[in-house]
Design a protein around this motif. Structure first.
Motif, mmCIF file in Angstrom:
data_model
loop_
_atom_site.group_PDB
_atom_site.id
_atom_site.type_symbol
_atom_site.label_atom_id
_atom_site.label_comp_id
_atom_site.label_asym_id
_atom_site.label_seq_id
_atom_site.Cartn_x
_atom_site.Cartn_y
_atom_site.Cartn_z
ATOM 1 N N LEU A 31 -26.281 -43.570 5.577
ATOM 2 C CA LEU A 31 -27.061 -42.781 6.523
ATOM 3 C C LEU A 31 -28.108 -43.671 7.159
ATOM 4 O O LEU A 31 -28.368 -44.787 6.715
ATOM 5 N N LEU A 41 -31.703 -34.322 4.560
ATOM 6 C CA LEU A 41 -30.581 -34.266 3.623
ATOM 7 C C LEU A 41 -30.476 -32.830 3.135
ATOM 8 O O LEU A 41 -31.420 -32.300 2.538
ATOM 9 N N TYR A 209 -27.801 -34.578 7.485
ATOM 10 C CA TYR A 209 -26.658 -35.034 6.697
ATOM 11 C C TYR A 209 -26.379 -33.964 5.646
ATOM 12 O O TYR A 209 -27.229 -33.685 4.803
ATOM 13 N N VAL A 218 -21.159 -37.572 2.003
ATOM 14 C CA VAL A 218 -21.605 -36.961 3.255
ATOM 15 C C VAL A 218 -20.455 -36.135 3.814
ATOM 16 O O VAL A 218 -19.424 -36.674 4.210
ATOM 17 N N GLU A 221 -22.350 -35.249 9.490
ATOM 18 C CA GLU A 221 -23.617 -35.565 10.156
ATOM 19 C C GLU A 221 -23.728 -34.655 11.372
ATOM 20 O O GLU A 221 -22.816 -34.609 12.201
#
Length: 260
Positions: A31, A41, A209, A218, A221
Motif C-alpha cells: 500500500l 485501512l 484499502y 488487500v 483499493e
C-alpha cells in the motif's frame, strides 16, 4: 493525489508463533500514502491492522517485505511516524498542556518553543480553558482531542491513527470525525487511519484499502469519490449509501462479518 509517496509498504508478510505453530497475520500487503493524503485501512477485528502499525513504527520487523518513508527504507527503524492509539495515552500526573509539551520536547523541540506550541494549539482547538487541568477530569472526547493534537504536532511526515474513536459513544464519535476533518483540512498531513467502520472510512478518506480476515490480504483499493472539503452529511448521498453496500458485500465475501 499527486506528488511522491510519503509512505510505501511493499510485500509485507508477518506471522507469530503460538503453541509451537506459525500463525500468519499479514500476507503480501502492499500500500501507499501520498503526500497530504488521508488513507484508511478497513477490515475486521483481528485482521492485522494494528500489527501493520507496529511494523511501520519499527516496534517489530516484518518477516518479508519493505517499508519506505519519503523513498528511504525504514524497515525496523523507530522514530519516523507520529502515532495515536485507540485509547488516549496521556500522563495522569501532567497537565493537558504539559502532556503536549513533553511529547514535543521528546521529539527534539526546545522546551520554551514546545510550551508555546502547546498553548497556541490548545487555543486553536478550543481547549485553552483546560490547559492546566489533569487528563482524568476531561471527557473521553476531550482526551482524544489532546491525544490527536500530540500526534499532529510531532515533527513527522506520517501520522498513524489506530481506531482513535472506537471507545467513544456514537454522538461523540460523529463529533470527533467532523472535528478531525476540519483540523486535517487545515494541515493536510499524510494520514494512515485504521477502522472497522465502513461509514467512518468513507466519511474521512481519500482512499481505502479493504483487508480480508487474517492472514490479511488487500481485497480492494477504493478511491473515495466525494469532494473536499467533505460535507458533514455526506452519508446522506445515494452514492455514499451505494458504496457502503458495495464495501459491506466485499467484506462479507472476505470473511469480515458485518463490517460496520
Amino acid at each position: 493525489m499527486n506528488g511522491p509517496d510519503k509512505l510505501e509498504l511493499i510485500g509485507i508478510g508477518k506471522s507469530y508463533a503460538r503453541g509451537g505453530k506459525r500463525h500468519p497475520v499479514l500476507d503480501d500487503i502492499s500500500l501507499r500514502v501520498a503526500d497530504g493524503e488521508f488513507v484508511t485501512l478497513l477490515g475486521p477485528s483481528g485482521s492485522g491492522k494494528s500489527t501493520l502499525f507496529r511494523l511501520i513504527g519499527g516496534v517489530e520487523r516484518p518477516d518479508a517485505g519493505r517499508i519506505l518513508i519519503d523513498g528511504a527504507e525504514t524497515t525496523g527503524e523507530r522514530g519516523h511516524i507520529s502515532y495515536m492509539p485507540q485509547q488516549a495515552s496521556l500522563f495522569p500526573w501532567m497537565s493537558v498542556a504539559g502532556n503536549i509539551a513533553s511529547a514535543l520536547t521528546t521529539a527534539g523541540i526546545e522546551r520554551r518553543r514546545a510550551a508555546a506550541l502547546a498553548a497556541e494549539w490548545l487555543g486553536r482547538i478550543g481547549l485553552a480553558d483546560v490547559a492546566d487541568e489533569y487528563p482524568q477530569v476531561l471527557s473521553g472526547g476531550m482526551q482524544q482531542r489532546v491525544s490527536f493534537l500530540r500526534a499532529l504536532l510531532m515533527p513527522r511526515g506520517v501520522m498513524c491513527l489506530d481506531e482513535p474513536f472506537a471507545a467513544l459513544d456514537a454522538l461523540t464519535r460523529a463529533e470527533m470525525q467532523a472535528w478531525l476533518l476540519r483540523l486535517w483540512e487545515e494541515e493536510r498531513r499524510s494520514v494512515l487511519f485504521v477502522t472497522h467502520s465502513i461509514e467512518e472510512a468513507l466519511t474521512l478518506s481519500d482512499r481505502i484499502y479493504v483487508l480480508s480476515k487474517a492472514p490479511a490480504t488487500v481485497l480492494r483499493e477504493i478511491a473515495v469519490p466525494f469532494d473536499r472539503p467533505r460535507r458533514a452529511d455526506v452519508w446522506k448521498e445515494p452514492a455514499f449509501v451505494a458504496l457502503k453496500e458495495e464495501v459491506l458485500a466485499l467484506l462479507q465475501r472476505g470473511g469480515a462479518g458485518d463490517g460496520v
